[in-house]
Design a protein around this motif. Structure first.
Motif, short mmCIF file in Angstrom:
data_model
loop_
_atom_site.label_atom_id
_atom_site.label_comp_id
_atom_site.label_asym_id
_atom_site.label_seq_id
_atom_site.Cartn_x
_atom_site.Cartn_y
_atom_site.Cartn_z
N LEU A 31 0.82 -1.21 0.00
CA LEU A 31 0.00 0.00 0.00
C LEU A 31 0.86 1.27 0.00
O LEU A 31 0.61 2.17 -0.82
N PRO A 32 1.89 1.37 0.86
CA PRO A 32 2.76 2.54 0.76
C PRO A 32 3.50 2.61 -0.58
O PRO A 32 3.78 3.71 -1.08
N LEU A 33 3.79 1.47 -1.19
CA LEU A 33 4.41 1.46 -2.51
C LEU A 33 3.50 2.14 -3.53
O LEU A 33 3.95 2.95 -4.34
N LEU A 34 2.21 1.86 -3.45
CA LEU A 34 1.26 2.52 -4.34
C LEU A 34 1.22 4.02 -4.07
O LEU A 34 1.10 4.82 -5.01
N GLY A 35 1.33 4.41 -2.81
CA GLY A 35 1.39 5.83 -2.46
C GLY A 35 2.63 6.49 -3.03
O GLY A 35 2.58 7.65 -3.47
N THR A 36 3.74 5.78 -3.03
CA THR A 36 4.98 6.30 -3.62
C THR A 36 4.79 6.57 -5.11
O THR A 36 5.10 7.66 -5.61
N VAL A 37 4.25 5.60 -5.81
CA VAL A 37 4.03 5.74 -7.26
C VAL A 37 3.05 6.87 -7.54
O VAL A 37 3.27 7.69 -8.43
N ALA A 38 1.97 6.93 -6.78
CA ALA A 38 0.96 7.98 -6.98
C ALA A 38 1.55 9.37 -6.70
O ALA A 38 1.33 10.31 -7.46
N GLY A 39 2.30 9.49 -5.60
CA GLY A 39 2.89 10.78 -5.25
C GLY A 39 3.86 11.28 -6.30
O GLY A 39 3.78 12.43 -6.75
N TYR A 40 4.76 10.41 -6.72
CA TYR A 40 5.74 10.81 -7.73
C TYR A 40 5.06 11.03 -9.09
O TYR A 40 5.42 11.96 -9.82
#
Length: 105
Positions: A31-40
């Protein structure tokens, strides 16, 4: 004026991505990995929109410089990382560099 707002939101999105990367525990937590991709992803998209109206040098300097500064604040406040004189001087140098680029010095 909208271009500057885009840069500001891009900075926040980048810092969000940075924080999610820390939470991902080396990309082990999904889930945080998806947040990383979305943020960048959002950050890059918004910077691309800002570049339609402003020159590359100042946009990139502002985006990266402000991103570094806000990330340092988040690291200190949220992650309880040390903030010392060396970090303060480094951040001040980044801010001066961004201002100089914006002024065309």
């Amino acid at each position: 004026m909208v271009a500057y707002l885009l840069i500001g939101v891009a900075v926040v999105a980048e810092v969000f991505g940075d924080s999610m990367m820390k939470l991902s525990n080396g990309f082990e937590r999904k889930l945080p990995l998806l947040g990383t991709v979305a943020g960048y992803g959002l950050a890059f998209y918004l910077v691309s929109l800002a570049l339609e109206h402003l020159p590359l040098g100042p946009v990139y300097a502002a985006w990266t410089g402000l991103g570094i500064a806000l990330t340092a604040v988040v690291a200190t406040v949220v992650w309880k990382e040390k903030f010392d004189l060396k970090k303060a001087v480094g951040l001040a140098a980044i801010i001066v560099g961004v201002v100089m680029l914006k002024m065309g010095v």
